[in-house]
Write an enzyme that holds these catalytic residues in place. Structure first.
Site, mmCIF file in Angstrom:
data_model
loop_
_atom_site.group_PDB
_atom_site.id
_atom_site.type_symbol
_atom_site.label_atom_id
_atom_site.label_comp_id
_atom_site.label_asym_id
_atom_site.label_seq_id
_atom_site.Cartn_x
_atom_site.Cartn_y
_atom_site.Cartn_z
ATOM 1 N N CYS A 131 6.109 -9.529 7.616
ATOM 2 C CA CYS A 131 6.308 -10.889 7.141
ATOM 3 C C CYS A 131 5.815 -11.821 8.239
ATOM 4 O O CYS A 131 5.639 -11.417 9.370
ATOM 5 C CB CYS A 131 7.785 -11.136 6.891
ATOM 6 N N ARG A 173 -0.037 -11.436 6.457
ATOM 7 C CA ARG A 173 0.958 -10.462 6.925
ATOM 8 C C ARG A 173 1.975 -10.125 5.842
ATOM 9 O O ARG A 173 2.819 -9.252 6.035
ATOM 10 C CB ARG A 173 1.681 -11.018 8.155
ATOM 11 N N TRP A 176 6.872 -9.922 2.686
ATOM 12 C CA TRP A 176 6.424 -8.667 2.082
ATOM 13 C C TRP A 176 7.705 -7.945 1.696
ATOM 14 O O TRP A 176 8.507 -7.589 2.571
ATOM 15 C CB TRP A 176 5.607 -7.838 3.076
ATOM 16 N N ASN A 220 12.127 -10.784 9.527
ATOM 17 C CA ASN A 220 11.076 -9.786 9.407
ATOM 18 C C ASN A 220 11.663 -8.477 9.925
ATOM 19 O O ASN A 220 12.169 -8.435 11.037
ATOM 20 C CB ASN A 220 9.868 -10.217 10.263
ATOM 21 N N GLY A 221 11.645 -7.426 9.115
ATOM 22 C CA GLY A 221 12.212 -6.149 9.561
ATOM 23 C C GLY A 221 13.127 -5.582 8.487
ATOM 24 O O GLY A 221 13.139 -6.051 7.343
ATOM 25 N N GLU A 230 -12.073 7.406 5.074
ATOM 26 C CA GLU A 230 -11.995 5.959 5.285
ATOM 27 C C GLU A 230 -12.649 5.204 4.121
ATOM 28 O O GLU A 230 -12.123 4.181 3.660
ATOM 29 C CB GLU A 230 -12.654 5.607 6.632
ATOM 30 N N LYS A 278 -10.674 2.540 1.767
ATOM 31 C CA LYS A 278 -11.149 1.161 1.555
ATOM 32 C C LYS A 278 -11.244 0.867 0.059
ATOM 33 O O LYS A 278 -10.820 -0.175 -0.403
ATOM 34 C CB LYS A 278 -12.532 0.927 2.189
ATOM 35 N N GLU A 288 -7.784 0.697 -1.697
ATOM 36 C CA GLU A 288 -6.985 -0.415 -1.192
ATOM 37 C C GLU A 288 -7.376 -1.754 -1.827
ATOM 38 O O GLU A 288 -6.511 -2.546 -2.183
ATOM 39 C CB GLU A 288 -7.247 -0.467 0.314
ATOM 40 N N HIS A 345 -13.316 24.469 -3.930
ATOM 41 C CA HIS A 345 -11.959 25.022 -3.839
ATOM 42 C C HIS A 345 -10.970 24.192 -4.651
ATOM 43 O O HIS A 345 -9.767 24.303 -4.465
ATOM 44 C CB HIS A 345 -11.523 25.109 -2.374
ATOM 45 N N LYS A 376 -0.748 -6.878 6.084
ATOM 46 C CA LYS A 376 -1.633 -6.516 7.190
ATOM 47 C C LYS A 376 -0.952 -5.635 8.238
ATOM 48 O O LYS A 376 -1.439 -4.569 8.562
ATOM 49 C CB LYS A 376 -2.179 -7.802 7.831
#
Ligand code: M6R
Length: 628
Positions: free
Chosen positions: A2, A27, A75, A99-100, A501, A505, A508, A524, A623
């Protein structure tokens, strides 16, 4: 996850709170709110909130003026992003942002309900607001009440609290970032310095267990210590803390962050800006080697020569994209330095009964330096006796940097887009430097090889610039992905982490389900998924594994799969009906992953544009992941 901004000044601070929240919105963007001591309402507390974006909150707040206030972008952890769960949370004249995560909120909530408090939200945060109010009944002031409340909390918090009628804001932190800004017209607090750029550059980073009282003309900080959990068993005898001297116990840092660095400029999105900033970010990161023909270990810190001497292996801890950079580094560290290297997802490592080795170099990789799992994993490694720690990080005063014995600071500049791009490539540059440095320390490196590696590194910004010129072709490929629901990314060797990666991307920011696989694993299992509806994106550099990779591509083509191949100029891969080939200008040897990932970043970005998603603030994400 946050964003927090708080201010006490001799002028209207509402525009600053809104501007600060706008800068911190990346954030956490589930909801936003402010509580201010309203000048037009006899300085009573006014709370405003929006379950949309900060821009909506700004409209609500435009007629409000105040000289003290707190603000938050959320968030969501406990409770959906609804109005009643939006911060600030209130308790009769007390407003609080957090925040937390508070782990012991249930027993505290029960205690407070027994005392007659009524809860209106589903958040863990509301207990802190009521607890502060409860403590105020017998505390001399807000600062004391907050200290007493904090002493009862277990978990992580960065908080800011304001009370009706007071002339201060009180902030505290344990496990979540929070800093103070000392200004000419007032004093401030925020979870990130970028939020305060328009009012001050004089920053004081709070340490674990610090509580601070911010007034217009003064700031007082008290330390109640880091502690393990923040638990205090006796509410009547809380830890009052030690007064600290600003400038001595808590130094004042002058932030060099430029306003431009956090502004969008001519770009459409931060992700696009950050992709295109990579040549510059790499050049800045590599600036510290200057024109040297030879690397010195103290690039990683003054104690690096001692720390590196006698290491027998490397353990890399990280999450998400940073974990992928660690996976690439494993190839480099083993091949160039001949040192065994393992890479672990931090959230797994921290709870695993592993076999500690005091001679292992533990490397934490993190863009933000605040990722809760990565930080906890380093602390865990240290608790097992592994003291040789190195942070590779983009944020100088972050918790992970402070936790590690050595540091290498990447110079990517602020990364605002949730999808990490320039942080990744600069981490790769740092890790390549590390592999070469370790090789040298272990006596494995010839003078000629060292000089060649340094030349290759210096050429990297230019090589990345060339990849960026492929954007128009990549954008035209992206059109083919508009109606796809799944995608497979293939790579071999050190390009397998690049496939991971690329898949991360894409999922996301475009919400297309994507998987990264080592191409040799195809038969496989994942080959069963291949059909005309699942694009297969392949990284095909002209390296020793190219012929093997081509056999894997045949397997896909034979099953009607559509291939999108990122090859090198000289990779012998032929275009066909269902085989699209795009060529990077040059094969770049061991540094080839840095180039290929840039092409995949561009692909994801353009697919997201085609799909019309919120590129910089993809749904459900934030973020910096400062909670577990
Ligand atoms: O700040 P960190 O590098 O520690 O963050 C780790 C991950 O949360 C981060 O890389 C995340 O996976 C990105 N959103 C990926 O683009």
């Amino acid at each position: 996850m946050c964003g927090i901004v708080a201010a006490v000044a001799d002028r209207d601070i509402v525009p600053l709170l809104i501007e600060g929240l706008t800068r911190l919105e990346y954030r956490g963007y589930d909801s936003a709110g402010i509580a201010v001591r309203d000048e037009s309402a006899k300085r009573a507390l006014t709370r405003m909130c929006s379950t949309g974006r900060v821009a909506d909150l700004a409209v609500q707040a435009q007629d409000c003026t105040a000289k003290a206030g707190i603000a938050h972008t959320r968030w969501a952890t406990h409770g959906a992003p609804s109005e009643r769960n939006t911060h600030p949370l209130m308790s009769s004249g007390v407003a609080l942002v957090h925040n937390g995560i508070i782990e012991n909120y249930i027993p505290i909530r029960q205690m407070l309900i027994a005392q007659g408090y009524v809860f209106v939200s589903e958040t863990d945060t509301e207990v802190i607001a009521h607890l502060v109010h409860f403590e105020l009944k017998c505390a001399a002031d807000l600062l004391t009440a907050v200290r007493r409340a904090c002493a009862q909390l277990v978990g992580a918090y960065g908080i800011a609290v304001i009370r009706e009628g007071d002339d201060c804001v009180v902030v505290a932190r344990r496990g979540s970032p929070l800093l103070l800004g000392l200004g000419e017209h007032g004093n401030y607090a925020a979870s990130d310095a970028s939020a305060l750029l328009s009012v001050t550059r004089n920053i004081v980073y709070l340490e674990e267990g610090d509580v601070a009282e911010i007034k217009r003309q003064s700031v007082r900080i008290f330390s109640v210590g880091a502690g393990d959990t923040g638990r205090a068993t006796d509410r009547e005898c809380p830890e009052e803390g030690t007064p600290l001297v600003i400038g001595v116990d808590r130094p004042v840092h002058v932030s060099t962050l430029s306003a431009e660095a956090v502004e969008l400029g001519d770009y459409q999105h931060y992700m696009q800006k950050e992709i295109f900033e990579q040549p510059e970010a790499l050049a800045a990161t590599l600036e510290m080697i200057g024109g040297a023909q030879s690397l010195m270990p103290n690039l990683f810190g003054a104690n690096a020569p001692e720390v590196f001497t006698g290491i027998n292996s490397v353990l890399i801890l990280a999450c998400g994209t940073s974990y992928h950079s660690g996976l690439v580094a494993r190839y480099w560290i083993e091949q160039i330095a001949g040192i065994r290297c393992t890479v672990e997802i931090a959230s797994e490592y921290r709870y695993r009964a592993s076999v500690p080795d005091p001679n292992q170099l533990v490397i934490a990789i993190s863009q933000s330096g605040e990722t809760a799992d990565t930080l906890a994993s380093v602390k865990y490694a240290k608790s097992l006796g592994m003291q040789r720690t190195l942070a590779i990080c983009n944020v100088p005063e972050s918790a992970i940097v402070r936790e590690c014995a050595l540091r290498f600071l990447t110079r990517a500049g602020p990364e605002v887009g949730v999808a990490s791009t320039k942080a990744f490539t600069t981490q790769l540059a740092a890790l390549f430097l590390l592999a070469v440095t370790l090789a040298k320390a272990s006596g494995r490196l010839s003078v000629a090889d060292e000089a060649q590696y340094l030349t290759d590194l210096r050429h990297l910004p230019l090589a990345v610039q060339k990849v960026l010129t492929l954007e128009p072709q990549i954008a035209s490929w992206a059109l083919h992905f508009a109606n796809k629901h799944h995608a497979l990314f293939l790579g071999r060797g050190m390009h397998y982490p690049i496939a991971l990666e690329g898949a991360l991307k894409l999922k996301e920011i475009s919400y297309i389900h994507a998987e990264g696989y080592p191409a040799g694993e195809l038969k496989h299992g994942p080959l069963a998924l291949v059909d005309a509806d699942m694009p297969v994106i392949t990284i095909a550099p002209n390296d020793a594994l190219l012929e093997k990779l081509k056999s894997n591509l045949m397997e896909v083509a034979a099953r009607g799969g559509e291939l999108y191949v990122f090859a090198d100029a000289d990779s012998a891969v032929t275009e066909g009906d269902a085989v699209h080939v795009l060529r990077l200008a040059e094969h770049y040897g061991l540094l080839s992953p840095v180039l290929h990932v840039v092409a995949l970043q561009l692909l994801s970005y353009h697919v997201a544009l085609v799909k019309g998603t919120d590129v910089d603030k993809p749904r459900n994400l934030a973020k910096s992941v400062t909670v577990e």
